[in-house]
Every structure is written in C-alpha cells, then in structure tokens.
Design a protein around this motif. Structure first.
Motif, PDB file in Angstrom:
ATOM      1  N   GLN A 306      19.444  14.243  23.523  1.00  8.15           N
ATOM      2  CA  GLN A 306      18.221  13.957  24.237  1.00  8.15           C
ATOM      3  C   GLN A 306      18.306  12.657  25.050  1.00  8.15           C
ATOM      4  O   GLN A 306      19.022  11.730  24.693  1.00  8.15           O
ATOM      5  CB  GLN A 306      17.027  13.875  23.286  1.00  8.15           C
ATOM      6  N   ASP A 307      17.548  12.627  26.147  1.00 11.02           N
ATOM      7  CA  ASP A 307      17.311  11.388  26.887  1.00 11.02           C
ATOM      8  C   ASP A 307      16.037  10.716  26.410  1.00 11.02           C
ATOM      9  O   ASP A 307      15.945   9.487  26.389  1.00 11.02           O
ATOM     10  CB  ASP A 307      17.201  11.665  28.392  1.00 11.02           C
ATOM     11  N   SER A 308      15.039  11.538  26.060  1.00 13.31           N
ATOM     12  CA  SER A 308      13.755  10.993  25.632  1.00 13.31           C
ATOM     13  C   SER A 308      12.987  12.048  24.853  1.00 13.31           C
ATOM     14  O   SER A 308      13.269  13.247  24.946  1.00 13.31           O
ATOM     15  CB  SER A 308      12.925  10.534  26.843  1.00 13.31           C
ATOM     16  N   ILE A 309      12.009  11.577  24.084  1.00 12.73           N
ATOM     17  CA  ILE A 309      11.119  12.447  23.331  1.00 12.73           C
ATOM     18  C   ILE A 309       9.688  11.974  23.567  1.00 12.73           C
ATOM     19  O   ILE A 309       9.411  10.774  23.507  1.00 12.73           O
ATOM     20  CB  ILE A 309      11.420  12.420  21.819  1.00 12.73           C
ATOM     21  N   ARG A 310       8.802  12.916  23.831  1.00 13.37           N
ATOM     22  CA  ARG A 310       7.396  12.541  23.951  1.00 13.37           C
ATOM     23  C   ARG A 310       6.546  13.508  23.132  1.00 13.37           C
ATOM     24  O   ARG A 310       6.901  14.672  22.953  1.00 13.37           O
ATOM     25  CB  ARG A 310       6.944  12.524  25.406  1.00 13.37           C
ATOM     26  N   TRP A 311       5.425  12.970  22.657  1.00 13.51           N
ATOM     27  CA  TRP A 311       4.489  13.730  21.833  1.00 13.51           C
ATOM     28  C   TRP A 311       3.215  13.971  22.616  1.00 13.51           C
ATOM     29  O   TRP A 311       2.711  13.061  23.293  1.00 13.51           O
ATOM     30  CB  TRP A 311       4.185  12.977  20.547  1.00 13.51           C
ATOM     31  N   ILE A 312       2.680  15.189  22.512  1.00 17.63           N
ATOM     32  CA  ILE A 312       1.518  15.579  23.297  1.00 17.63           C
ATOM     33  C   ILE A 312       0.422  16.086  22.373  1.00 17.63           C
ATOM     34  O   ILE A 312       0.691  16.820  21.416  1.00 17.63           O
ATOM     35  CB  ILE A 312       1.898  16.664  24.326  1.00 17.63           C
ATOM     36  N   ARG A 337       2.437  18.139  19.420  1.00 13.21           N
ATOM     37  CA  ARG A 337       3.694  18.857  19.635  1.00 13.21           C
ATOM     38  C   ARG A 337       4.653  17.914  20.345  1.00 13.21           C
ATOM     39  O   ARG A 337       4.222  16.946  20.989  1.00 13.21           O
ATOM     40  CB  ARG A 337       3.471  20.129  20.456  1.00 13.21           C
ATOM     41  N   ALA A 338       5.940  18.193  20.244  1.00 12.10           N
ATOM     42  CA  ALA A 338       6.951  17.312  20.829  1.00 12.10           C
ATOM     43  C   ALA A 338       7.741  18.034  21.896  1.00 12.10           C
ATOM     44  O   ALA A 338       8.030  19.230  21.785  1.00 12.10           O
ATOM     45  CB  ALA A 338       7.893  16.791  19.747  1.00 12.10           C
ATOM     46  N   THR A 347      13.608  20.878  25.224  1.00 17.80           N
ATOM     47  CA  THR A 347      13.450  21.607  23.974  1.00 17.80           C
ATOM     48  C   THR A 347      12.095  21.241  23.400  1.00 17.80           C
ATOM     49  O   THR A 347      11.759  20.058  23.323  1.00 17.80           O
ATOM     50  CB  THR A 347      14.566  21.241  22.979  1.00 17.80           C
ATOM     51  N   GLY A 348      11.308  22.240  23.028  1.00 15.05           N
ATOM     52  CA  GLY A 348       9.953  21.961  22.561  1.00 15.05           C
ATOM     53  C   GLY A 348       9.700  22.474  21.164  1.00 15.05           C
ATOM     54  O   GLY A 348      10.168  23.556  20.774  1.00 15.05           O
ATOM     55  N   THR A 349       8.952  21.706  20.389  1.00 17.94           N
ATOM     56  CA  THR A 349       8.553  22.148  19.056  1.00 17.94           C
ATOM     57  C   THR A 349       7.282  22.982  19.150  1.00 17.94           C
ATOM     58  O   THR A 349       6.577  22.975  20.163  1.00 17.94           O
ATOM     59  CB  THR A 349       8.259  20.964  18.127  1.00 17.94           C
ATOM     60  N   GLN A 350       6.993  23.666  18.089  1.00 17.28           N
ATOM     61  CA  GLN A 350       5.688  24.294  17.931  1.00 17.28           C
ATOM     62  C   GLN A 350       4.664  23.222  17.577  1.00 17.28           C
ATOM     63  O   GLN A 350       5.015  22.143  17.106  1.00 17.28           O
ATOM     64  CB  GLN A 350       5.748  25.385  16.877  1.00 17.28           C
TER      65      GLN A 350
END
Length: 358
Positions: A306-312, A337-338, A347-350
């Motif tokens: 990954q380059d970055s992770i964000r949470w929504i 969700r991330a 790549t996205g989580t549920q």
C-alpha cells in the motif's frame, strides 16, 4: 477509613480510568471468523458474459482466461440465461445476438462453438447463476432462475424461493437514468426486504460509475449497523482482453465449496479490488489480517503493497493509516470502512458496523 492504596484499587477494578478513557463500542466485524493464518484467499469474479448472451467470447474461452489469471471462483452471468454446468457447455446454444454479430463480422465463428470445461480439474468453483434484466440488473446465484419479469420484487421473490443469493449490479446506471425511482430510499427498502440480497457493485467494468462508492455510503448511512450491505468489484466482462481481470473479490475461506462461498457472501468474508491496468499493472495491496478490539474501540489492518490507507464513514474521511481509534472520532455514521491504495489500484474492506455500547 480506607487507605489511598485501597481507594486506588477500588477505582481501577470499577473500570473507571482517569485519563485516556474511551467508551465501549459494539463493533460488527465481517472478518471475525476469518483465520488469517490458516484460511485460504480465493480470487473471484461474479459478473461476466459470453456469446450465450451479449458477450463476444465463447464460455470456454472466458473460463480459460480467468483460470490463467489465477481466479478460483467464477460466475458466468449471461443475461437471463443460465450458462451452467460447465461440463455441458457443448450442449448449449449461442444467442441470436451472437449470430447477428457474426454476420456483421464483429466476432469469428469459433466463438459460437462451445466446449466443455471441468471446474474440478481446473481447481475452480463454478457458480450457477445469471444476470436478470428486471429492469435493475440483478446478479442471481446458486439458482437456475432465468426469467425476465420486468419487476425487481418479483425477481428477488423467485430467487429467494430457490434458496439463491443476489446482488444489485452497477447501481450508477439506474441512479443516473432514473433518479426519481432509484434513490437512496429505494435501495434501503429493497435491502431491508430481502436478507439474501447481499450487496451491490461498487466497482464495475473498471470504474465505469465513479460515484457508486459515494452512493454506497449514502445507503450504509441508513442501513448500518443493523443491516449489512457488502460491496463488490466485478469485471462485467463482455469484450476485449484488456477489460478482463481489472476487478475482483478475494474470499477468505477454510474450503472452496458452495457452502463456504455462500457464507462468505452472506457474512462479508471478502474484500474487493480494482486495478486500473489489471494484472499487467503493479501488485495490488493485500490484506494480511484485521484485528478488532471492542474494549479499546480500535480496528487495525495489517497489509502489504500500500501507499496509503484511509477510513470512511458517511462519505467522510475519518482516519488515515492502518489503525483507527473510534473513540477519537466524533459523529460516526454507524459504520466505517477502509480503502487501501496502491500505485494503480485500491483494495477495500467491507463496512464494520459500529455502535456505542449502552
């Protein structure tokens, strides 16, 4: 009279902490039963077409192409046609539209000659199903239902009678063309009406409808944490090898069979992937593990590439990095969700359902 030491012991054992305290949270973790060390990751595409409907490749060429890219789960979802079982491809007939494309010179005659494939020998699982055009296109799975009644509730009622599972395909098509009908409330109502309707596509044909994630968030704001709506990424493949293998889902399961794939779809035991250049691009981010701590109100993702992770949550970015602390964020929307970004992919989580404990 109690000593200072006794008072301190009473305070600590009562669960009250003077500094850095956080309220307890109820966190619905879709990956709770995933054994990240011992379960296997299976690449899946649940939306693709052949010359049995409006696709441009024969069923066996579609299967062979996904097999060559390491896919283990595949649903051929021809429009209102069940192209199944794979071992009987040779007994099926091409669509009228395929014959018309042949006459126009858009395809060659070999795309109308079908050959059998054995998913067991290919170490793949073939899902029975199709895409019902009714009028919101709906993925139908684990059933032989293939009618086209023209009304979504009829379709879903029949899929339910056959013990099938379903998902809503490319919602952006309908929210754009007919926003008066296909608004947030319509989606919320239909998800609340059918528990076997597992989710919606949030990526389709690459990123054909870029606002689908925002719309998903609008739906989640009204359904979560009580009703889970999972996000899928599917090729919706019709033509062009450059369009095959850009979207997929990764199921994390103890075994590759119908029972566990059903459980994965119902419980959200998968994450979704979109790669701009498909398998010709850089390696996509991979989720190694997810740990949820309700007492500390944290969700932590361990990933690679990954380059970055964000949470929504609720269309807002509420955190960045691999670890999220819920107690530090005001005004959460019943879920988080991330999204994990790579050089040319995501790549996205549920969604994780969240609620402050009483």
């Amino acid at each position: 009279m109690k000593s200072l030491f006794q008072v301190l012991i009473m305070v600590l054992t009562s669960g009250f902490i003077f500094s850095g305290c956080s309220s307890k949270w109820e966190i619905n973790n879709p990956y709770e039963n995933v054994d990240w060390e011992n379960h296997t990751k299976y690449k899946a595409n649940l939306h693709t077409h052949t010359t049995r409907s409006d696709g441009r490749m024969s069923p066996q060429k579609v299967v062979d192409s996904y097999h060559s890219l390491g896919y283990k789960i595949l649903a051929i979802t021809d429009h209102n046609e069940v192209t199944y079982p794979w071992t009987n491809f040779s007994e099926l007939l091409p669509s009228e539209s395929a014959h018309e494309r042949l006459e126009r010179g858009d395809i060659t005659s070999d795309e109308l000659v079908f050959e059998n494939r054995n998913p067991g020998e290919m170490e793949m699982f073939a899902i029975q199903g199709n895409e019902v055009s009714a009028p919101h296109h709906t993925g139908s799975y684990f059933t032989d239902y293939q009618e086209q009644p023209g009304e979504e509730n009829v379709v879903l009622g029949e899929i339910g009678k056959k013990n099938g599972l379903a998902l809503l395909n490319h919602p952006g098509r309908y929210t754009t063309r007919n926003p008066e009908k296909y608004n947030v409330n319509w989606y919320v109502d239909i998800f609340n009406s059918y528990d076997f309707l597992t989710g919606m596509e949030v990526y389709n044909q690459g990123d054909r409808y870029p606002h689908d994630r925002e719309f998903w968030d609008e739906v989640l704001k009204k359904t979560m944490p009580g009703r889970n709506v999972w996000g899928y990424s599917n090729d919706d493949f019709h033509v062009g090898m450059e369009r095959l293998g850009r979207n997929w889902n990764v199921f994390i399961l103890p075994e590759l069979n119908e029972e566990w794939i059903r459980i994965g779809m119902l419980e959200g035991r998968f994450f979704y992937v979109y790669a701009v250049n498909g398998h010709n691009g850089p390696e996509v981010p991979d989720i190694k593990s997810i740990e949820v701590n309700s007492k500390k109100a944290t969700i932590e993702i361990v990933s690679s590439g990954q380059d970055s992770i964000r949470w929504i949550s609720g269309n807002n970015v509420v955190g960045r990095g691999g670890k999220l602390s819920l107690s530090e964020i005001p005004n959460l929307s019943g879920y988080v969700r991330a999204e994990i970004f790579g050089p040319e992919s995501v790549t996205g989580t549920q969604p994780f359902g969240i609620k402050k404990a009483d």
